[in-house]
Design an enzyme around this catalytic site. Structure first.
Site, short mmCIF file in Angstrom:
data_model
loop_
_atom_site.label_atom_id
_atom_site.label_comp_id
_atom_site.label_asym_id
_atom_site.label_seq_id
_atom_site.Cartn_x
_atom_site.Cartn_y
_atom_site.Cartn_z
N ARG A 15 0.81 -1.22 0.00
CA ARG A 15 0.00 0.00 0.00
C ARG A 15 0.84 1.27 0.00
O ARG A 15 0.31 2.38 -0.07
CB ARG A 15 -0.93 0.01 1.22
CG ARG A 15 -2.01 -1.07 1.19
CD ARG A 15 -2.96 -0.90 2.35
NE ARG A 15 -4.03 -1.90 2.36
CZ ARG A 15 -5.03 -1.93 3.24
NH1 ARG A 15 -5.09 -1.00 4.18
NH2 ARG A 15 -5.97 -2.86 3.17
N GLY A 16 2.16 1.13 0.08
CA GLY A 16 3.05 2.28 0.12
C GLY A 16 3.28 2.89 -1.26
O GLY A 16 2.82 2.36 -2.29
N ARG A 17 4.02 4.00 -1.28
CA ARG A 17 4.23 4.73 -2.53
C ARG A 17 4.99 3.89 -3.55
O ARG A 17 4.60 3.83 -4.73
CB ARG A 17 4.98 6.03 -2.24
CG ARG A 17 4.11 7.11 -1.64
CD ARG A 17 4.90 8.32 -1.21
NE ARG A 17 5.77 8.01 -0.06
CZ ARG A 17 6.33 8.94 0.71
NH1 ARG A 17 6.13 10.22 0.46
NH2 ARG A 17 7.10 8.59 1.73
N ASN A 119 19.26 0.39 -4.22
CA ASN A 119 18.42 1.06 -5.22
C ASN A 119 18.16 0.07 -6.34
O ASN A 119 19.09 -0.48 -6.92
CB ASN A 119 19.14 2.31 -5.75
CG ASN A 119 18.22 3.25 -6.47
OD1 ASN A 119 17.38 2.84 -7.26
ND2 ASN A 119 18.38 4.54 -6.20
N PHE A 120 16.88 -0.14 -6.68
CA PHE A 120 16.53 -1.10 -7.72
C PHE A 120 16.47 -0.46 -9.10
O PHE A 120 16.15 -1.14 -10.08
CB PHE A 120 15.20 -1.79 -7.39
CG PHE A 120 15.36 -2.98 -6.49
CD1 PHE A 120 15.82 -4.19 -6.99
CD2 PHE A 120 15.08 -2.89 -5.15
CE1 PHE A 120 15.98 -5.29 -6.16
CE2 PHE A 120 15.23 -3.97 -4.30
CZ PHE A 120 15.68 -5.18 -4.82
N HIS A 147 16.13 13.71 -1.62
CA HIS A 147 14.94 12.86 -1.62
C HIS A 147 13.75 13.62 -1.06
O HIS A 147 13.88 14.72 -0.52
CB HIS A 147 15.18 11.58 -0.80
CG HIS A 147 15.99 10.55 -1.53
ND1 HIS A 147 17.37 10.58 -1.56
CD2 HIS A 147 15.61 9.48 -2.26
CE1 HIS A 147 17.81 9.55 -2.28
NE2 HIS A 147 16.76 8.87 -2.72
N LYS A 151 11.22 10.65 3.45
CA LYS A 151 12.27 9.63 3.62
C LYS A 151 12.82 9.70 5.03
O LYS A 151 13.23 10.77 5.49
CB LYS A 151 13.38 9.84 2.59
CG LYS A 151 14.43 8.74 2.60
CD LYS A 151 15.36 8.85 1.42
CE LYS A 151 16.42 7.76 1.43
NZ LYS A 151 15.86 6.39 1.43
N GLY A 157 20.47 4.93 1.32
CA GLY A 157 21.25 3.71 1.17
C GLY A 157 22.11 3.73 -0.07
O GLY A 157 23.23 3.21 -0.08
#
Length: 256
Positions: A15-17, A119-120, A147, A151, A157
């Site tokens: 449910r997060g961003r 980071n993906f 950011h 955050k 990270g």
């Protein structure tokens, strides 16, 4: 794995961003079956949602759990997943080196794979590799990361991991200021690399790495415009983690 070869995936933080974007992408991705989501215990679960990891595991039997929650809850979820034979793919920031050592040990004991990526985004992974390549040729480096105001951790990270890569690949020196008029004005320092964190509204994520020597300056910048930038990396990790028996800490270390 299901009989048809698809990877059974659940999402924590759906449910997060970022989690909501990743969840939608997983639903459309070929070779992947979204089987359920994990929500906060205080949240009233809808169909397909679970407030308890053990119940989720027993009911829908996921092969992989994608985590975009918050630290330190994320760590407990990841360790719980490993104990249940579920491979975690972790996109939550805030992990320390000792946290990663704990995950690595748990993965080794269980002999199942896990992926943690600061980071993906594919672009961010390339930025980190470019920075590592550049580091031996410069004596000074500073990182500025920006950011959104929500955050929770600083530095990011990605910034921390990049600073560590630069410090390991080069020999960074950082000049000092004789007079510091405001505490923290020079930012933080990681292995001789300056790190600065900005938090501003209307921003997803920006990282700028500035290298310098006496003769020239090199600037490497990566900007994330939307959270969909993380999708390709998450899908890559989900498909790769099933073949692992250990923890992988960066996206570029994944095959395929």
């Amino acid at each position: 794995m299901t009989n048809n070869g698809s990877v059974r995936v659940a999402v924590a933080g759906a449910r997060g961003r970022t989690g909501s974007v990743v969840t939608e992408a997983l639903q459309r991705a070929p070779g992947i079956e979204l089987v359920g989501t994990l929500v906060r215990p205080s949240t009233a679960p809808d169909e397909g949602e679970f407030a308890d990891l053990n119940r989720l595991a027993a009911t829908v039997k996921p092969d992989v759990l994608v985590d975009f929650t918050v630290y330190p809850d994320s760590k407990a979820i990841a360790l719980g997943a490993i104990s249940l034979g579920i491979r975690p793919v972790i996109g939550t920031s805030g992990y320390t080196s000792s946290d990663l050592e704990e995950l690595r040990a748990a993965s080794q004991r269980a002999k199942i794979g896990a992926v943690y990526a600061p980071n993906f985004s594919i672009g961010a992974a390339l930025m980190m590799q470019f920075a590592k390549t550049a580091a031996p040729y410069f004596g000074h480096a500073e990182i500025v990361e920006t950011h959104h105001t929500g955050k929770k951790d600083a530095p990011s990270g990605t910034a921390l991991a990049t600073a560590q890569l630069i410090a390991a690949a080069g020999r960074m020196q950082r000049s000092s200021s004789e007079v510091v008029k405001v505490q923290g004005a020079r930012g933080a320092e990681v292995g001789g690399v300056g790190v600065h964190s900005l938090r501003m509204p209307g921003v997803v994520g920006v990282h700028e790495i500035r290298f310098a020597n006496d003769d020239e300056t090199l600037v490497i910048t990566h900007s994330t415009s939307t959270r969909s930038a993380f999708v390709a990396g998450v899908l890559r990790a989900v498909r790769a983690v099933k073949a692992l028996d250990h923890l992988v800490e960066r996206l570029e270390e994944l095959a395929g």
